[in-house]
Design a protein around this motif. Structure first.
Motif, short mmCIF file in Angstrom:
data_model
loop_
_atom_site.label_atom_id
_atom_site.label_comp_id
_atom_site.label_asym_id
_atom_site.label_seq_id
_atom_site.Cartn_x
_atom_site.Cartn_y
_atom_site.Cartn_z
N GLY A 23 33.54 32.73 75.36
CA GLY A 23 33.65 32.73 73.90
C GLY A 23 32.95 31.56 73.25
N LYS A 24 32.90 30.42 73.94
CA LYS A 24 32.24 29.23 73.40
C LYS A 24 30.74 29.25 73.68
CE LYS A 24 36.08 25.98 73.81
NZ LYS A 24 36.51 24.73 74.48
N ASP A 25 30.27 30.23 74.45
CA ASP A 25 28.86 30.36 74.82
C ASP A 25 28.38 29.14 75.59
OD1 ASP A 25 26.53 31.81 74.97
OD2 ASP A 25 25.68 30.92 73.17
N VAL A 26 29.17 28.74 76.59
CA VAL A 26 28.82 27.66 77.50
C VAL A 26 28.82 28.22 78.91
CG1 VAL A 26 29.73 25.83 76.00
CG2 VAL A 26 31.21 26.87 77.68
N PRO A 27 28.27 27.49 79.89
CA PRO A 27 28.30 27.99 81.27
C PRO A 27 29.73 28.33 81.71
CG PRO A 27 26.89 26.07 81.13
CD PRO A 27 27.56 26.23 79.79
N LEU A 28 29.88 29.44 82.43
CA LEU A 28 31.21 29.94 82.76
C LEU A 28 32.03 28.98 83.61
CD1 LEU A 28 30.52 33.71 83.43
CD2 LEU A 28 31.49 32.65 81.41
N LEU A 29 31.39 28.25 84.50
CA LEU A 29 32.14 27.39 85.41
C LEU A 29 32.28 25.96 84.90
CD1 LEU A 29 30.80 28.71 88.81
CD2 LEU A 29 32.90 29.33 87.62
N SER A 30 31.99 25.72 83.63
CA SER A 30 32.16 24.38 83.07
C SER A 30 33.62 24.19 82.64
CB SER A 30 31.22 24.17 81.89
OG SER A 30 31.57 25.05 80.84
N ASN A 31 33.95 22.98 82.25
CA ASN A 31 35.32 22.66 81.86
C ASN A 31 35.63 23.31 80.51
OD1 ASN A 31 37.77 21.54 81.25
ND2 ASN A 31 37.08 19.42 81.28
N PRO A 32 36.60 24.25 80.46
CA PRO A 32 36.89 24.93 79.19
C PRO A 32 37.60 24.04 78.18
CG PRO A 32 38.39 25.68 80.87
CD PRO A 32 37.39 24.78 81.56
N PHE A 33 38.14 22.91 78.62
CA PHE A 33 38.89 22.03 77.73
C PHE A 33 38.10 20.78 77.35
CE2 PHE A 33 41.93 24.33 80.43
CZ PHE A 33 42.47 25.13 79.44
N ALA A 34 36.81 20.75 77.66
CA ALA A 34 35.97 19.61 77.30
C ALA A 34 35.83 19.55 75.78
CB ALA A 34 34.59 19.73 77.94
N ALA A 35 35.68 18.34 75.27
CA ALA A 35 35.56 18.15 73.83
C ALA A 35 34.25 18.74 73.32
CB ALA A 35 35.64 16.67 73.50
N LYS A 36 34.33 19.47 72.23
CA LYS A 36 33.14 20.02 71.60
C LYS A 36 32.50 18.95 70.72
CE LYS A 36 33.45 23.77 69.37
NZ LYS A 36 33.80 24.92 68.57
N PRO A 37 31.19 19.03 70.52
CA PRO A 37 30.58 18.12 69.55
C PRO A 37 31.18 18.36 68.16
CG PRO A 37 28.91 19.52 70.60
CD PRO A 37 30.25 19.92 71.13
N ASP A 38 31.18 17.33 67.36
CA ASP A 38 31.79 17.48 66.04
C ASP A 38 30.97 18.44 65.18
OD1 ASP A 38 29.67 15.73 65.84
OD2 ASP A 38 30.58 14.54 64.24
N ILE A 39 31.59 18.90 64.13
CA ILE A 39 31.01 19.91 63.25
C ILE A 39 29.72 19.42 62.61
CG2 ILE A 39 31.39 21.29 61.17
CD1 ILE A 39 33.05 22.24 63.48
N ALA A 40 29.68 18.16 62.22
CA ALA A 40 28.49 17.63 61.56
C ALA A 40 27.28 17.70 62.49
CB ALA A 40 28.74 16.19 61.12
N THR A 41 27.47 17.37 63.76
CA THR A 41 26.37 17.43 64.72
C THR A 41 25.90 18.86 64.91
OG1 THR A 41 27.31 15.53 65.87
CG2 THR A 41 25.67 16.81 67.05
N GLN A 42 26.83 19.80 65.01
CA GLN A 42 26.46 21.20 65.17
C GLN A 42 25.69 21.72 63.97
OE1 GLN A 42 30.10 23.32 65.89
NE2 GLN A 42 30.21 22.69 68.03
N VAL A 43 26.11 21.34 62.77
CA VAL A 43 25.43 21.80 61.56
C VAL A 43 24.02 21.22 61.50
CG1 VAL A 43 25.44 21.63 59.04
CG2 VAL A 43 27.53 22.20 60.26
N LYS A 44 23.87 19.94 61.84
CA LYS A 44 22.55 19.31 61.81
C LYS A 44 21.60 19.99 62.80
CE LYS A 44 24.07 14.73 60.37
NZ LYS A 44 24.27 13.33 60.79
N GLU A 45 22.09 20.30 64.00
CA GLU A 45 21.24 20.95 65.00
C GLU A 45 20.81 22.34 64.53
OE1 GLU A 45 23.47 21.00 68.61
OE2 GLU A 45 23.25 18.85 68.93
N ARG A 46 21.77 23.11 64.02
CA ARG A 46 21.44 24.46 63.57
C ARG A 46 20.54 24.45 62.35
NH1 ARG A 46 27.24 27.47 64.47
NH2 ARG A 46 27.24 27.27 66.73
#
Length: 71
Positions: A23-46
């Protein structure tokens, strides 16, 4: 019935983290509870990606006019 519940429990324990990662569109075997980048960083990248794509489309659309004016 005991085997059914054991299989169901094991299936849930394996499928739940895989579903979170899917659902998070990350590699399947990665840590599902790892911290996501903050919203501001995601908006800047997109926004940066969108701006780059938009510039390319505008450049391609105006190329014929530039060639006519250049001749």
């Amino acid at each position: 019935m005991k085997k059914y519940f054991i299989g169901l429990t094991i299936g849930l324990l394996v499928a739940f983290p895989l579903g979170i990662n899917f659902g998070k569109d990350v590699p399947l075997l990665s840590n599902p509870f790892a911290a996501k980048p903050d919203i501001a960083t995601q908006v800047k990248e997109r926004a940066g990606d969108l701006l780059k794509d938009t510039k390319e489309v505008i450049h391609d659309a105006t190329k014929p006019v530039k060639e006519k004016l250049g001749k």
